[in-house]
Scaffold this active site. Sequence first.
Site, PDB file in Angstrom:
ATOM      1  N   LYS A  23     -33.467  23.263 -32.735  1.00 34.71           N
ATOM      2  CA  LYS A  23     -32.834  24.327 -31.950  1.00 34.71           C
ATOM      3  C   LYS A  23     -32.186  23.751 -30.697  1.00 34.71           C
ATOM      4  O   LYS A  23     -31.025  24.045 -30.378  1.00 34.71           O
ATOM      5  CB  LYS A  23     -33.880  25.380 -31.586  1.00 34.71           C
ATOM      6  CG  LYS A  23     -33.300  26.619 -30.907  1.00 34.71           C
ATOM      7  CD  LYS A  23     -34.398  27.641 -30.636  1.00 34.71           C
ATOM      8  CE  LYS A  23     -35.008  28.161 -31.913  1.00 34.71           C
ATOM      9  NZ  LYS A  23     -36.077  29.154 -31.665  1.00 34.71           N
ATOM     10  N   ARG A  93     -38.629  29.595 -25.965  1.00 36.15           N
ATOM     11  CA  ARG A  93     -38.741  29.538 -27.426  1.00 36.15           C
ATOM     12  C   ARG A  93     -39.164  28.146 -27.880  1.00 36.15           C
ATOM     13  O   ARG A  93     -38.849  27.145 -27.248  1.00 36.15           O
ATOM     14  CB  ARG A  93     -37.379  29.852 -28.081  1.00 36.15           C
ATOM     15  CG  ARG A  93     -36.801  31.215 -27.775  1.00 36.15           C
ATOM     16  CD  ARG A  93     -35.383  31.298 -28.330  1.00 36.15           C
ATOM     17  NE  ARG A  93     -34.706  32.525 -27.997  1.00 36.15           N
ATOM     18  CZ  ARG A  93     -34.531  33.546 -28.834  1.00 36.15           C
ATOM     19  NH1 ARG A  93     -34.999  33.461 -30.070  1.00 36.15           N
ATOM     20  NH2 ARG A  93     -33.892  34.631 -28.456  1.00 36.15           N
ATOM     21  N   GLY A 102     -40.377  31.394 -37.522  1.00 39.13           N
ATOM     22  CA  GLY A 102     -41.416  32.381 -37.273  1.00 39.13           C
ATOM     23  C   GLY A 102     -42.813  31.838 -37.112  1.00 39.13           C
ATOM     24  O   GLY A 102     -43.759  32.599 -36.876  1.00 39.13           O
ATOM     25  N   MET A 104     -44.013  29.563 -34.820  1.00 38.70           N
ATOM     26  CA  MET A 104     -44.475  29.315 -33.450  1.00 38.70           C
ATOM     27  C   MET A 104     -44.010  30.453 -32.551  1.00 38.70           C
ATOM     28  O   MET A 104     -43.529  31.473 -33.029  1.00 38.70           O
ATOM     29  CB  MET A 104     -44.006  27.937 -32.994  1.00 38.70           C
ATOM     30  CG  MET A 104     -44.700  26.812 -33.753  1.00 38.70           C
ATOM     31  SD  MET A 104     -44.145  25.174 -33.299  1.00 38.70           S
ATOM     32  CE  MET A 104     -42.485  25.133 -33.971  1.00 38.70           C
ATOM     33  N   ARG A 338     -28.869  26.936 -37.111  1.00 42.07           N
ATOM     34  CA  ARG A 338     -29.682  25.942 -37.803  1.00 42.07           C
ATOM     35  C   ARG A 338     -29.306  25.992 -39.271  1.00 42.07           C
ATOM     36  O   ARG A 338     -28.729  26.979 -39.741  1.00 42.07           O
ATOM     37  CB  ARG A 338     -31.185  26.217 -37.629  1.00 42.07           C
ATOM     38  CG  ARG A 338     -31.632  27.569 -38.170  1.00 42.07           C
ATOM     39  CD  ARG A 338     -33.071  27.851 -37.796  1.00 42.07           C
ATOM     40  NE  ARG A 338     -33.463  29.210 -38.179  1.00 42.07           N
ATOM     41  CZ  ARG A 338     -34.575  29.811 -37.773  1.00 42.07           C
ATOM     42  NH1 ARG A 338     -35.399  29.168 -36.963  1.00 42.07           N
ATOM     43  NH2 ARG A 338     -34.860  31.036 -38.163  1.00 42.07           N
ATOM     44  N   HIS A 456     -38.910  38.797 -41.110  1.00 38.72           N
ATOM     45  CA  HIS A 456     -39.850  37.686 -41.304  1.00 38.72           C
ATOM     46  C   HIS A 456     -40.236  37.541 -42.764  1.00 38.72           C
ATOM     47  O   HIS A 456     -40.223  36.446 -43.331  1.00 38.72           O
ATOM     48  CB  HIS A 456     -41.109  37.907 -40.451  1.00 38.72           C
ATOM     49  CG  HIS A 456     -42.186  36.914 -40.735  1.00 38.72           C
ATOM     50  ND1 HIS A 456     -43.181  37.129 -41.667  1.00 38.72           N
ATOM     51  CD2 HIS A 456     -42.393  35.665 -40.249  1.00 38.72           C
ATOM     52  CE1 HIS A 456     -43.966  36.070 -41.717  1.00 38.72           C
ATOM     53  NE2 HIS A 456     -43.517  35.177 -40.875  1.00 38.72           N
ATOM     54  N   SER A 770     -47.534   0.070 -66.329  1.00 37.14           N
ATOM     55  CA  SER A 770     -47.461   1.503 -66.055  1.00 37.14           C
ATOM     56  C   SER A 770     -48.608   1.832 -65.104  1.00 37.14           C
ATOM     57  O   SER A 770     -49.773   1.640 -65.452  1.00 37.14           O
ATOM     58  CB  SER A 770     -47.598   2.313 -67.351  1.00 37.14           C
ATOM     59  OG  SER A 770     -47.574   3.695 -67.067  1.00 37.14           O
ATOM     60  N   CYS A 838     -46.836   6.671 -64.214  1.00 33.81           N
ATOM     61  CA  CYS A 838     -47.057   7.829 -65.072  1.00 33.81           C
ATOM     62  C   CYS A 838     -48.088   8.741 -64.403  1.00 33.81           C
ATOM     63  O   CYS A 838     -48.809   8.327 -63.506  1.00 33.81           O
ATOM     64  CB  CYS A 838     -47.525   7.410 -66.462  1.00 33.81           C
ATOM     65  SG  CYS A 838     -49.093   6.531 -66.479  1.00 33.81           S
ATOM     66  N   TYR A 858     -38.908   3.260 -63.703  1.00 36.06           N
ATOM     67  CA  TYR A 858     -38.994   4.639 -64.172  1.00 36.06           C
ATOM     68  C   TYR A 858     -40.205   5.342 -63.575  1.00 36.06           C
ATOM     69  O   TYR A 858     -41.135   4.708 -63.057  1.00 36.06           O
ATOM     70  CB  TYR A 858     -39.076   4.696 -65.703  1.00 36.06           C
ATOM     71  CG  TYR A 858     -40.392   4.193 -66.277  1.00 36.06           C
ATOM     72  CD1 TYR A 858     -41.444   5.070 -66.537  1.00 36.06           C
ATOM     73  CD2 TYR A 858     -40.591   2.840 -66.539  1.00 36.06           C
ATOM     74  CE1 TYR A 858     -42.651   4.605 -67.040  1.00 36.06           C
ATOM     75  CE2 TYR A 858     -41.790   2.374 -67.052  1.00 36.06           C
ATOM     76  CZ  TYR A 858     -42.819   3.258 -67.298  1.00 36.06           C
ATOM     77  OH  TYR A 858     -44.019   2.804 -67.796  1.00 36.06           O
TER      78      TYR A 858
END
Length: 882
Positions: A23, A93, A102, A104, A338, A456, A770, A838, A858
Amino acid sequence: MTEKRVWLFREGDASMRNLLGGKGANLAEMTNLGLPVPPGLTITTETCMDYINAGNKMPEGLMDEVKAALKEVEAQKGQKFGDPVNPLLVSVRSGARVSMPGMMETILNLGLNDQTVEAMIKLTNNPRFCYDSYRRFLTMFGSVAWEMDRQKYFESELEKVKEREGVKQDTEISAEGLKSLIPVYKNVIKEVTGKEFPQDPYVQLQEAIEAVFRSWNIPRAVAYRNMNKIDHNFGTAVNVQSMVFGNMGDDCATGVSFTRNPATGENKFYGEYLTNAQGEDVVAGIRTPKPIAELETEMPDLYRQYVDIAKKLELGYKDVQDMEFTIEKGKLYILQTRNGKRTAAAAVRIAVEMCEEGIITKERAIQLVDPYSVNQILLPCFDAKAMAEAKKISSGVNASPGAAVGKIVFDTEEAAQRGEAGEKVILVRIETCPDDIHGMAVAQGVLTLRGGATSHAAVVAKGMGKPCVSGCEDIKIDLDNETLTAADGTVYRKDDIISLDGGKGLVMAGAVKLVEAQIDENWNKFFSWVDEIRTMKVESNADTPKDIINSLKFGAEGVGLCRTEHMFMDPERLPWVQKMIIAGTPEARKEALAKLLPMQYADFYAMFKELGDKPLTVRLLDPPLHEFLPNKEDLIAEVAALKATGKDAKEKEEMLHIVEGLSESNPMMGLRGCRLGLTYPEINEMQVRAIFEACCDLKKEGYAVQPWIMIPLIGHVNELKVAKEILVRVAKDVMAEKGVEVAYKFGTMIEIPRAALTADEIAEHAEFFSFGTNDLTQMTFGYSRDDAEGKFLNRYVEQKILASNPFETLDVKGVGQLVEMSMEKGKKVNPALVGGVCGEHGGDPDSVKFCHRIGLNYVSCSPFRIPQAKLAAAQAVVEAKK
């Protein structure tokens, strides 16, 4: 660590979000772009963590720095903080580096006291506005700074005034009615806290700053960070911004908007506003707001100015913007921008369309979609015919799309407990507040009486991928008696089943039939870009031909883990498996295995055929044998029951004797994996024979099969050497019998720390590693997963002992280091060594990105998680270029 703790908006920019929070950095950027932003200052995120780490103690000299910066703000505004003639009022804020909408705290109208409110009346000639602002400030100060119950001590008194004056809306209360609340609020603050409401604005300001700092660690904020894997050490900035007022009359307004629809992704300005209101009225759902499109009719010039700013911001940030604005006496102010939270489906559509519009590149497009949420698109939806026939209870705002079926629950705590226990519940509230997040997180969906598309409930539900219907004002909710009454008088009680269609804003009685989701062209196009960019393969965990069909549908590039024990649990095979286990000699064991051979052949034939030319990695039998036998306690009970009734218990007693003989103190570290195959080599021989007979037959039929054979749970290189000799021999025998050669790979699972430490020795005898990171995590941490998750892991995460559950997201510093070291050592002796992960870490986006960074070839995961693994793999490529 930055020495400067307080920054004026004009001193920062968008690149400083880690220090100034999202912010604060965006307010700084907009200020420097010349946009109409009320001036202010930001206290850094580092200062917040200094405060928390010091035991919630204000850093020395901080308020002096705040006062000095506030002098600059006073000069810009031409007002003075606390001045009895021309007072400056501010908002305080929160603003973390990662958006936590919402979660904090915020306090508005700070600086009002008994003197400054009279000054404001003289300046504005609007007593109603001034008393409204003062009572709002007292409410927020008491509930936020001093942690009083807002509903119990403040909203209840407001309701009494409305009842006394015979009005329904806050905006209809007279100036005298609002004025009457001020002494009531001040008295209740003193009664509850034992402290006088501070008239000194600088005392108010310090209390508010400390409240925002503390709000970093309030339960809902901690829960949100845990859910979204946000670092608990980031801290929040505090933004102190000069107030502008949307509640001074009908030429004033406040609202929230998105540059594109965050529910569907449609390229259409989207949002809501209220005239004569403050921002909390919109987001809290206290009043149901008007669609932003109506502002074009009500205030056309301001609407056009606002849309023009919004488009410029979207182009500049290259993302959808979620903006807050206030109109004060016909002048527009931008309070915040934002990157907007959105549903997964909207995210994909937005990414594709912004790329096609030339605003962003493909690389930027794939970064706009959260891999953790993308599977929301694959969730079921309602059957159209069933919906047409369903009884409608209500319709409201389509706040967050999706289909939800569950039992009505009115209490947030109850919803949290039942949802965590696996029960399907719908959280029903008059309106939600940030404290409801833990109930929303585990509910199937959310229904509220009040609120709009930017309330909210709507914003949080969209971020979570939860269906939400808000603003159902034709229903009545009685929280005390736990009932929901529809407009036709039908009463629905707790535990009654209802269905929500969040995309259409519909509430229906009963359980409406669900059907499989349909993938659209945006999805296909988006994932074609993902596949272009990523370099790491994504395979699936699949144990049956049906699993493979499902895997291929989601884009699997092979099977990285086929667990053969699942085939043995089939009711037709289990008796032969048990005969094999209880056999007293190798000959008797081979006889039972001969019955299993054609069944295993059929399994592998079907799976290799379905997979075609893609690799299929078969893990030979892994679990301890007792898992295939009856439960010991059940057998004891059966034997006792048979004897009690005089029946023959000999057969059950023999089985009990065998089970007791196979029982182990710690079976997961006992006779399993490669140890099982070395102790009873005929088991692995049968499996390898079945694999190669199937592959040879398929090759003769023209299929380019790719068998990869994997030995589990190696701890010492000699285990692998002996196992490999046996299995290579069987493979050669079968290929000789069939008269055909099949290319294959032989490798092992690295699941034991010793195997990782001696990976160079093991790599001399393996073509691939693996990493079974579930067992590797258990053995590295010394945790039993089932016990740890049931008894203490959640507490460890809540108490920040661990950043996340290591069975969900790979522990990079410990387990990850073993994986990386294994591959480095292995490739030194075998440069062609292939490496993969895996198990479910292979579908966790953060873990997938780590696998890419260390050069694995992979990952393999459950079919449903393939899209998120692919997206994470592509994002890892883009992130590596930064």
